[in-house]
Structure formats: C-alpha cells, structure tokens
Motif scaffolding. Structure first.
Motif, PDB file in Angstrom:
ATOM      1  N   VAL A   1       2.289 -13.563  -2.922  1.00 24.60           N
ATOM      2  CA  VAL A   1       2.143 -13.105  -4.301  1.00 24.60           C
ATOM      3  C   VAL A   1       1.217 -14.080  -5.017  1.00 24.60           C
ATOM      4  CG1 VAL A   1       3.279 -12.524  -6.465  1.00 24.60           C
ATOM      5  CG2 VAL A   1       4.462 -12.104  -4.291  1.00 24.60           C
ATOM      6  N   VAL A   2       0.089 -13.569  -5.480  1.00 26.39           N
ATOM      7  CA  VAL A   2      -0.918 -14.379  -6.163  1.00 26.39           C
ATOM      8  C   VAL A   2      -1.263 -13.701  -7.473  1.00 26.39           C
ATOM      9  CG1 VAL A   2      -3.279 -15.258  -6.076  1.00 26.39           C
ATOM     10  CG2 VAL A   2      -1.870 -15.291  -4.020  1.00 26.39           C
ATOM     11  N   VAL A   3      -1.363 -14.489  -8.541  1.00 24.58           N
ATOM     12  CA  VAL A   3      -1.723 -13.968  -9.850  1.00 24.58           C
ATOM     13  C   VAL A   3      -3.137 -14.429 -10.187  1.00 24.58           C
ATOM     14  CG1 VAL A   3      -1.153 -13.899 -12.306  1.00 24.58           C
ATOM     15  CG2 VAL A   3       0.681 -14.041 -10.589  1.00 24.58           C
ATOM     16  N   SER A   4      -4.002 -13.475 -10.478  1.00 24.02           N
ATOM     17  CA  SER A   4      -5.341 -13.775 -10.982  1.00 24.02           C
ATOM     18  C   SER A   4      -5.268 -13.688 -12.501  1.00 24.02           C
ATOM     19  CB  SER A   4      -6.363 -12.777 -10.419  1.00 24.02           C
ATOM     20  OG  SER A   4      -7.640 -12.998 -10.974  1.00 24.02           O
ATOM     21  N   HIS A   5      -5.277 -14.838 -13.172  1.00 18.91           N
ATOM     22  CA  HIS A   5      -4.979 -14.914 -14.602  1.00 18.91           C
ATOM     23  C   HIS A   5      -6.249 -15.157 -15.402  1.00 18.91           C
ATOM     24  CE1 HIS A   5      -2.411 -15.434 -18.050  1.00 18.91           C
ATOM     25  NE2 HIS A   5      -2.870 -16.646 -18.280  1.00 18.91           N
ATOM     26  N   ASP A   6      -6.436 -14.341 -16.433  1.00 27.11           N
ATOM     27  CA  ASP A   6      -7.630 -14.424 -17.269  1.00 27.11           C
ATOM     28  C   ASP A   6      -7.787 -15.837 -17.833  1.00 27.11           C
ATOM     29  OD1 ASP A   6      -9.749 -14.067 -18.983  1.00 27.11           O
ATOM     30  OD2 ASP A   6      -8.923 -12.289 -19.961  1.00 27.11           O
ATOM     31  N   ARG A   7      -8.935 -16.432 -17.589  1.00 23.30           N
ATOM     32  CA  ARG A   7      -9.185 -17.813 -17.975  1.00 23.30           C
ATOM     33  C   ARG A   7      -9.058 -18.044 -19.478  1.00 23.30           C
ATOM     34  NH1 ARG A   7     -11.482 -22.320 -15.834  1.00 23.30           N
ATOM     35  NH2 ARG A   7     -11.724 -21.318 -13.811  1.00 23.30           N
ATOM     36  N   LYS A   8      -9.334 -17.030 -20.269  1.00 24.66           N
ATOM     37  CA  LYS A   8      -9.290 -17.247 -21.719  1.00 24.66           C
ATOM     38  C   LYS A   8      -7.874 -17.219 -22.283  1.00 24.66           C
ATOM     39  CE  LYS A   8     -10.076 -12.433 -23.213  1.00 24.66           C
ATOM     40  NZ  LYS A   8     -10.347 -11.826 -21.893  1.00 24.66           N
ATOM     41  N   SER A   9      -6.883 -16.871 -21.456  1.00 26.42           N
ATOM     42  CA  SER A   9      -5.491 -16.836 -21.900  1.00 26.42           C
ATOM     43  C   SER A   9      -4.812 -18.172 -21.634  1.00 26.42           C
ATOM     44  CB  SER A   9      -4.736 -15.718 -21.181  1.00 26.42           C
ATOM     45  OG  SER A   9      -5.333 -14.460 -21.429  1.00 26.42           O
ATOM     46  N   ALA A  10      -3.661 -18.384 -22.282  1.00 24.98           N
ATOM     47  CA  ALA A  10      -2.905 -19.615 -22.073  1.00 24.98           C
ATOM     48  C   ALA A  10      -2.489 -19.734 -20.614  1.00 24.98           C
ATOM     49  CB  ALA A  10      -1.673 -19.630 -22.978  1.00 24.98           C
ATOM     50  N   PRO A  11      -2.471 -20.943 -20.052  1.00 23.08           N
ATOM     51  CA  PRO A  11      -2.087 -21.116 -18.642  1.00 23.08           C
ATOM     52  C   PRO A  11      -0.665 -20.617 -18.375  1.00 23.08           C
ATOM     53  CG  PRO A  11      -3.093 -23.124 -19.511  1.00 23.08           C
ATOM     54  CD  PRO A  11      -2.865 -22.217 -20.686  1.00 23.08           C
ATOM     55  N   LEU A  12      -0.430 -20.200 -17.153  1.00 26.28           N
ATOM     56  CA  LEU A  12       0.907 -19.771 -16.751  1.00 26.28           C
ATOM     57  C   LEU A  12       1.770 -20.988 -16.408  1.00 26.28           C
ATOM     58  CD1 LEU A  12      -0.021 -16.682 -14.543  1.00 26.28           C
ATOM     59  CD2 LEU A  12       0.759 -16.697 -16.919  1.00 26.28           C
ATOM     60  N   ASP A  13       3.070 -20.751 -16.326  1.00 23.99           N
ATOM     61  CA  ASP A  13       4.029 -21.819 -16.106  1.00 23.99           C
ATOM     62  C   ASP A  13       4.309 -21.945 -14.609  1.00 23.99           C
ATOM     63  OD1 ASP A  13       6.159 -23.548 -16.008  1.00 23.99           O
ATOM     64  OD2 ASP A  13       7.369 -22.503 -17.504  1.00 23.99           O
ATOM     65  N   ASP A  14       3.831 -23.030 -14.003  1.00 24.28           N
ATOM     66  CA  ASP A  14       4.071 -23.247 -12.579  1.00 24.28           C
ATOM     67  C   ASP A  14       5.566 -23.313 -12.276  1.00 24.28           C
ATOM     68  OD1 ASP A  14       1.390 -23.372 -11.662  1.00 24.28           O
ATOM     69  OD2 ASP A  14       1.203 -25.387 -12.479  1.00 24.28           O
ATOM     70  N   GLY A  15       6.336 -23.819 -13.232  1.00 27.23           N
ATOM     71  CA  GLY A  15       7.769 -23.926 -13.025  1.00 27.23           C
ATOM     72  C   GLY A  15       8.465 -22.586 -12.893  1.00 27.23           C
ATOM     73  N   ARG A  16       7.848 -21.529 -13.434  1.00 26.88           N
ATOM     74  CA  ARG A  16       8.411 -20.189 -13.298  1.00 26.88           C
ATOM     75  C   ARG A  16       7.954 -19.520 -12.004  1.00 26.88           C
ATOM     76  NH1 ARG A  16       9.781 -17.991 -18.347  1.00 26.88           N
ATOM     77  NH2 ARG A  16      10.591 -16.200 -17.180  1.00 26.88           N
ATOM     78  N   LEU A  17       6.761 -19.864 -11.536  1.00 25.61           N
ATOM     79  CA  LEU A  17       6.191 -19.191 -10.367  1.00 25.61           C
ATOM     80  C   LEU A  17       6.530 -19.879  -9.046  1.00 25.61           C
ATOM     81  CD1 LEU A  17       2.665 -18.270 -11.784  1.00 25.61           C
ATOM     82  CD2 LEU A  17       4.592 -16.732 -11.395  1.00 25.61           C
ATOM     83  N   GLU A  18       6.599 -21.203  -9.033  1.00 30.44           N
ATOM     84  CA  GLU A  18       6.831 -21.907  -7.775  1.00 30.44           C
ATOM     85  C   GLU A  18       8.161 -21.548  -7.122  1.00 30.44           C
ATOM     86  OE1 GLU A  18       6.270 -26.021  -8.620  1.00 30.44           O
ATOM     87  OE2 GLU A  18       4.067 -25.869  -8.666  1.00 30.44           O
ATOM     88  N   PRO A  19       9.276 -21.418  -7.876  1.00 31.31           N
ATOM     89  CA  PRO A  19      10.522 -21.003  -7.211  1.00 31.31           C
ATOM     90  C   PRO A  19      10.437 -19.619  -6.571  1.00 31.31           C
ATOM     91  CG  PRO A  19      10.979 -21.936  -9.377  1.00 31.31           C
ATOM     92  CD  PRO A  19       9.500 -21.748  -9.294  1.00 31.31           C
ATOM     93  N   LEU A  20       9.493 -18.816  -7.050  1.00 37.20           N
ATOM     94  CA  LEU A  20       9.298 -17.475  -6.491  1.00 37.20           C
ATOM     95  C   LEU A  20       8.260 -17.478  -5.366  1.00 37.20           C
ATOM     96  CD1 LEU A  20       9.198 -15.564  -9.895  1.00 37.20           C
ATOM     97  CD2 LEU A  20      11.093 -15.599  -8.252  1.00 37.20           C
ATOM     98  N   ARG A  21       7.810 -18.680  -4.992  1.00 35.99           N
ATOM     99  CA  ARG A  21       6.756 -18.825  -3.976  1.00 35.99           C
ATOM    100  C   ARG A  21       5.544 -17.976  -4.323  1.00 35.99           C
ATOM    101  NH1 ARG A  21       8.427 -16.653   0.501  1.00 35.99           N
ATOM    102  NH2 ARG A  21      10.458 -15.919  -0.254  1.00 35.99           N
ATOM    103  N   ALA A  22       5.184 -18.063  -5.589  1.00 36.02           N
ATOM    104  CA  ALA A  22       3.993 -17.374  -6.087  1.00 36.02           C
ATOM    105  C   ALA A  22       3.060 -18.426  -6.673  1.00 36.02           C
ATOM    106  CB  ALA A  22       4.362 -16.343  -7.142  1.00 36.02           C
ATOM    107  N   THR A  23       1.789 -18.106  -6.675  1.00 34.43           N
ATOM    108  CA  THR A  23       0.808 -19.023  -7.237  1.00 34.43           C
ATOM    109  C   THR A  23      -0.110 -18.266  -8.168  1.00 34.43           C
ATOM    110  OG1 THR A  23      -0.815 -20.742  -6.672  1.00 34.43           O
ATOM    111  CG2 THR A  23      -0.911 -18.700  -5.409  1.00 34.43           C
ATOM    112  N   TRP A  24      -0.841 -18.994  -8.994  1.00 37.03           N
ATOM    113  CA  TRP A  24      -1.790 -18.333  -9.891  1.00 37.03           C
ATOM    114  C   TRP A  24      -3.116 -19.069  -9.871  1.00 37.03           C
ATOM    115  CZ3 TRP A  24      -3.926 -20.275 -14.529  1.00 37.03           C
ATOM    116  CH2 TRP A  24      -3.409 -21.506 -14.963  1.00 37.03           C
TER     117      TRP A  24
END
Length: 295
Positions: free
Chosen positions: A35-58
C-alpha cells in the motif's frame, strides 16, 4: 523482504482522516499487499505514525498536482517508476475517496486469472465519445491570471481553431488548439477512467513509451485519461481486458457525485470492485465495513 504481488497505489491531496481509513481497510482486506500513497506535494505532509503500523508508506508527488493538466499523469508515472513492479505484480490505482465494495481476496484472484496485462475501461464508439477523444489531438495552454477574466474568452472564441475551456475548482481556463504533428491518428486514440489496474509488463510499456508520446500527452487536456489507454491499446504485446473497476454516479459535473447509503445496493450489484466517491463522514462507509466484515 518478500515483494508483494498486489499493490494499491492511492492518490491523495486532502482529507487525511478519510485516507487513513481507506488504507486501514485495504490492509485488513489484503494483509500481504503493498500500500503506497502518492500525496500531492502542495498539501500538508501525512502522518508516518498513522501509516507505518499499517505497513503503508507515502511519497510526495514530484510537483504539485493540478486538475486537468499533465501533473497528475506525471505523478502516477513517477510512482510506477519507484515501485518498479515485476511481470507478475499488479498495481491498482485508487483515489483517497474510494472504498472497496467486495473482498480484496476475490479481486486479487480476478487479477491473477484475468489473462491480461491491464484492466481498463472501454468507452463506447459514440459521437460524444469521439468528441472527448479529440482532446488528445489538441494542445492545452493554461491562460495567465491577468487573462482569466474579462473579454479574453470572447476574443479567443473568434479565432478559428481555438477553444476557450473553463476549468472547475476555481482554476484558470485553458486555451486549446489543434496539433497537426502528433504521434497517433484520432482513430488510434483511446480514453477512459484513469483509475485502473496494470501489471508489471504494462507498467514497463508505459514507462518506456517514446518520449515524444509522453511530451504530446502531458500538454493535452486531462492526459491521465488518454495516455495509458492509448499506449497500451496500441501495443501488440499488451493484453488489455476491457473492464471498469469502479462504480460511480455522474450528473453534469466534471466529478462523480457523492454516494450514500441509498446507492450501496446498486453499487454492490454492479459487479464493480470499488466505488467512488464518498465524503469523509459518510454512513455508507460504516455500512460497507459491516458488509466487508461478514463471513
């Protein structure tokens, strides 16, 4: 580390709580998927603490993404390049406002036995569809801010061959013009929904398309709906299965309507695998969770 056979590439630019919910649902339904999230650069960064337990990256997109131009297409290709899937791996692109309708184990088995390299929407050969395909033999130019209002549009409409195209979301209009030197004839151009599934062979075909093809498409209107379909459906080594993955309801807008509880029966009966789009607090998502958790 074992390379996942199925990867979900989720595009996002707002509503992070809705995104985290989707990622959690994808992980619960497919424990071994990437699971990989491609996140729009102009938006606020995502929270690694929410994604890492789900074994997801952005990953942030290479440049800010704007609706209707080539930035979204380039961000998807950049993500494909980083994923670098092998021939037996599948990548499914979703948006952060999507949600599964059916168990992902069934969907992944469907991909594995499809006998195809890509599952793409097949659009009908209607006059309306051919008019939409003509956008890919035209060049699109975003007008400067000083020309976005006033009499500019009226003047442009007086010039033969030029089209003044208003944009949604407060974006500046574009001016479209025909292109004579183009890599495909109109009859070889294809178009469809830009949320689809491709295997590693199809990804490689997209990433190695002639540079002039990519240069052409990124300067056309909404190129993400034309580039992959045209490249893959004209490649004799790629097997395309015509299939729409998403259920959506469209009215007179450039974007699908918000779905609610009353739409779920039709959505699940459609045979589609995903639905879009939902609002962040839609009770339809709670109901889908109940249905997906049933044995």
């Amino acid at each position: 580390m074992v390379t996942p056979r199925f990867t979900y590439l989720v595009t996002s630019y707002r509503n992070p709580e809705q995104l985290y919910r989707l990622v959690a649902r994808l992980r619960s339904l497919s424990p071994e998927a990437g699971v990989v999230v491609s996140h729009d650069r102009k938006s606020a960064p995502l929270d690694d603490g929410r994604l890492e337990p789900l074994r997801a990256t952005w990953w942030p997109t290479p440049t800010p993404v704007s609706w209707g131009d080539g930035s979204y297409l380039l961000s998807i290709l950049a993500a494909y390049r980083r994923l670098d899937p092998g021939p037996e791996q599948w990548v499914t692109t979703l948006s952060g406002q999507d949600y599964p309708l059916r168990p992902l184990a069934e969907y992944e088995a469907h991909l594995a036995t499809s006998g195809a390299n890509a599952l793409l929407e097949e659009t009908p050969d209607t006059p309306e569809e051919w008019n939409l395909r003509r956008r890919y033999v035209r060049r699109s130019h975003r007008v400067p801010a000083f020309a976005a209002r006033g009499a500019t549009g009226k003047l442009v409409r007086l010039v033969p061959g030029l089209t003044w195209a208003p944009m949604p979301h407060g974006l500046r209009p574009t001016i479209e013009r025909p292109v004579l030197a183009r890599p495909y004839r109109l009859r070889d151009v294809h178009r469809g929904n830009d949320l689809f599934a491709v295997d590693g062979t199809a990804v490689r075909a997209l990433l190695t398309a002639p540079p002039r093809v990519l240069r052409h498409f990124v300067r056309t209107p909404t190129p993400s709906e034309g580039f992959a379909h045209t490249v893959l459906m004209n490649d004799p080594d790629i097997v395309v299965r015509p299939e729409m993955l998403h259920f959506a309801r469209w009215q007179a807008s450039a974007h699908p309507d918000d779905l609610g509880l009353d739409d779920l029966d039709e959505a699940r009966a459609s045979g589609r695998w995903f639905a879009r789009k939902f609002t962040q607090d839609s009770p339809a998502l709670d109901r889908l969770d109940e249905l997906l958790d049933l044995p």
